[in-house]
Scaffold this motif. Structure first.
Motif, PDB file in Angstrom:
ATOM      1  N   ALA A 191       0.819  -1.208   0.000  1.00 30.21           N
ATOM      2  CA  ALA A 191       0.000   0.000   0.000  1.00 30.21           C
ATOM      3  C   ALA A 191       0.857   1.264   0.000  1.00 30.21           C
ATOM      4  N   LEU A 192       1.893   1.277   0.822  1.00 27.92           N
ATOM      5  CA  LEU A 192       2.769   2.453   0.890  1.00 27.92           C
ATOM      6  C   LEU A 192       3.581   2.611  -0.400  1.00 27.92           C
ATOM      7  N   LEU A 193       4.037   1.498  -0.947  1.00 31.71           N
ATOM      8  CA  LEU A 193       4.788   1.573  -2.193  1.00 31.71           C
ATOM      9  C   LEU A 193       3.892   2.039  -3.333  1.00 31.71           C
ATOM     10  N   ALA A 194       2.627   1.666  -3.298  1.00 33.77           N
ATOM     11  CA  ALA A 194       1.690   2.125  -4.329  1.00 33.77           C
ATOM     12  C   ALA A 194       1.610   3.651  -4.348  1.00 33.77           C
ATOM     13  N   LEU A 195       1.647   4.268  -3.169  1.00 39.84           N
ATOM     14  CA  LEU A 195       1.633   5.730  -3.107  1.00 39.84           C
ATOM     15  C   LEU A 195       2.894   6.318  -3.742  1.00 39.84           C
ATOM     16  N   ALA A 196       4.047   5.701  -3.462  1.00 41.14           N
ATOM     17  CA  ALA A 196       5.302   6.176  -4.050  1.00 41.14           C
ATOM     18  C   ALA A 196       5.260   6.053  -5.573  1.00 41.14           C
ATOM     19  N   LEU A 197       4.769   4.929  -6.060  1.00 38.51           N
ATOM     20  CA  LEU A 197       4.714   4.689  -7.499  1.00 38.51           C
ATOM     21  C   LEU A 197       3.722   5.622  -8.179  1.00 38.51           C
ATOM     22  N   ALA A 231      -3.929  -0.682  -8.744  1.00 37.64           N
ATOM     23  CA  ALA A 231      -4.263  -2.086  -8.490  1.00 37.64           C
ATOM     24  C   ALA A 231      -3.542  -2.599  -7.243  1.00 37.64           C
ATOM     25  N   LEU A 232      -2.281  -2.201  -7.077  1.00 33.10           N
ATOM     26  CA  LEU A 232      -1.509  -2.636  -5.907  1.00 33.10           C
ATOM     27  C   LEU A 232      -2.101  -2.060  -4.624  1.00 33.10           C
ATOM     28  N   ALA A 233      -2.522  -0.812  -4.676  1.00 31.67           N
ATOM     29  CA  ALA A 233      -3.124  -0.186  -3.501  1.00 31.67           C
ATOM     30  C   ALA A 233      -4.406  -0.902  -3.087  1.00 31.67           C
ATOM     31  N   LEU A 234      -5.140  -1.392  -4.076  1.00 38.32           N
ATOM     32  CA  LEU A 234      -6.407  -2.077  -3.800  1.00 38.32           C
ATOM     33  C   LEU A 234      -6.218  -3.555  -3.487  1.00 38.32           C
ATOM     34  N   GLY A 235      -5.001  -4.060  -3.638  1.00 35.99           N
ATOM     35  CA  GLY A 235      -4.739  -5.461  -3.347  1.00 35.99           C
ATOM     36  C   GLY A 235      -5.204  -6.408  -4.424  1.00 35.99           C
ATOM     37  N   VAL A 236      -5.285  -5.930  -5.663  1.00 36.22           N
ATOM     38  CA  VAL A 236      -5.725  -6.761  -6.777  1.00 36.22           C
ATOM     39  C   VAL A 236      -4.540  -7.565  -7.320  1.00 36.22           C
ATOM     40  N   ALA A 237      -4.595  -8.870  -7.207  1.00 37.74           N
ATOM     41  CA  ALA A 237      -3.549  -9.767  -7.725  1.00 37.74           C
ATOM     42  C   ALA A 237      -2.155  -9.205  -7.441  1.00 37.74           C
ATOM     43  N   PRO A 238      -1.797  -8.990  -6.174  1.00 39.78           N
ATOM     44  CA  PRO A 238      -0.558  -8.280  -5.849  1.00 39.78           C
ATOM     45  C   PRO A 238       0.706  -8.949  -6.375  1.00 39.78           C
ATOM     46  N   GLY A 239       0.718 -10.277  -6.407  1.00 41.94           N
ATOM     47  CA  GLY A 239       1.908 -10.955  -6.921  1.00 41.94           C
ATOM     48  C   GLY A 239       2.176 -10.618  -8.372  1.00 41.94           C
ATOM     49  N   TRP A 240       1.146 -10.705  -9.193  1.00 46.23           N
ATOM     50  CA  TRP A 240       1.284 -10.383 -10.612  1.00 46.23           C
ATOM     51  C   TRP A 240       1.559  -8.893 -10.816  1.00 46.23           C
ATOM     52  N   VAL A 241       0.890  -8.053 -10.024  1.00 44.21           N
ATOM     53  CA  VAL A 241       1.079  -6.603 -10.164  1.00 44.21           C
ATOM     54  C   VAL A 241       2.504  -6.200  -9.787  1.00 44.21           C
ATOM     55  N   CYS A 242       3.050  -6.778  -8.724  1.00 45.24           N
ATOM     56  CA  CYS A 242       4.430  -6.474  -8.327  1.00 45.24           C
ATOM     57  C   CYS A 242       5.413  -6.890  -9.422  1.00 45.24           C
ATOM     58  N   ALA A 243       5.179  -8.059  -9.999  1.00 47.70           N
ATOM     59  CA  ALA A 243       6.050  -8.520 -11.081  1.00 47.70           C
ATOM     60  C   ALA A 243       5.957  -7.587 -12.286  1.00 47.70           C
ATOM     61  N   ALA A 244       4.741  -7.135 -12.608  1.00 51.45           N
ATOM     62  CA  ALA A 244       4.567  -6.213 -13.732  1.00 51.45           C
ATOM     63  C   ALA A 244       5.226  -4.868 -13.452  1.00 51.45           C
ATOM     64  N   LEU A 245       5.090  -4.382 -12.223  1.00 48.48           N
ATOM     65  CA  LEU A 245       5.725  -3.111 -11.853  1.00 48.48           C
ATOM     66  C   LEU A 245       7.243  -3.218 -11.883  1.00 48.48           C
ATOM     67  N   LEU A 246       7.768  -4.364 -11.484  1.00 47.77           N
ATOM     68  CA  LEU A 246       9.205  -4.569 -11.545  1.00 47.77           C
ATOM     69  C   LEU A 246       9.683  -4.551 -12.999  1.00 47.77           C
TER      70      LEU A 246
END
Length: 228
Positions: free
Chosen positions: A12-18, A46-61
């Motif tokens: 959630a905090l990283l979503a704000l930074a991004l 999507a990350l802030a809302l907790g939607v598929a966080p694993g896939w979203v983190c990989a996509a953001l990376l």
């Protein structure tokens, strides 16, 4: 703090930074900036809302690595590096094949956060300009960031600059000791957050605030795990 809660808070905090980074770029008049960073903004939501966080983190990376190529490296320095570090560790925490490896991913983030303060303090304290207050004076006097005229006047108070410089150095280099007690760690993180907020308000280092805060839950989780 549980592993799952620390992971969710970090996301959630990283979503704000991004989101902040994406919005800054999308407001840029440079051609192609909006198109490049619109996906980051959508993924941050999507990350802030907790939607598929694993896939979203990989996509953001993956997007972060694309941005590195676009700008020939982490052009915004430490905040870009911390953002990528958080994404790498979050991706590992979601996708590592064993629970121990997933925990190690979050523990690594906590360790790097601790080192970021300690090493920063060490680099300053071995610099004679920081020990005399000259380095901090120059920050106020010559900074290109939007420091007001009244704040620049602090550069003419050497005793204040020296005392403030030593306060910053000692806090940073002694930060690892706060890990010895939960109350000390909580207090240290509050002080550290206030430090980053002041830097954002005074010197325009706004990206550091959310990027560093995103790593705080990992440290609280690690301390609770080791002391529990």
């Amino acid at each position: 703090m549980s592993f799952d809660l620390a992971l969710r808070l970090t996301e959630a905090l990283l979503a704000l930074a991004l989101a902040q980074q994406a919005l800054e770029h999308m407001a840029s008049p440079l051609r192609g900036e909006a198109a490049l960073f619109a996906p980051r903004l959508a993924l941050a939501a999507a990350l802030a809302l907790g939607v598929a966080p694993g896939w979203v983190c990989a996509a953001l990376l993956a997007h972060g690595l694309l941005v590195l190529r676009r700008f020939d490296g982490p052009y915004n320095g430490g905040s870009d590096r911390m953002t990528l570090l958080c994404l790498i560790c979050l991706t590992g925490a979601h996708w590592a094949p064993e629970p121990a490896w997933r925990a190690l991913s979050l523990a690594y983030l906590a360790g790097q956060l601790t080192l970021s303060y300690a090493i920063s303090g060490w680099v300053k304290i071995v610099n004679p300009d920081w020990r005399t207050g000259r380095a901090l004076r120059d920050v106020f006097l010559f900074s290109t960031y939007p420091v007001s005229g009244n704040l620049r006047g602090f550069a003419g108070r050497p005793a204040l600059m020296r005392a403030t410089g030593w306060a910053v150095m000692l806090f940073e280099i002694l930060f690892p000791l706060s890990f010895l007690h939960p109350a000390a760690l909580a207090a240290s993180l509050v002080v550290a957050a206030a430090f980053h907020l002041a830097n954002a308000a005074l010197f325009g280092l706004n990206r550091f605030f959310w990027a560093w805060l995103a790593a705080y839950p990992s440290l609280l989780w690690l301390q609770a795990r080791l002391m529990g």
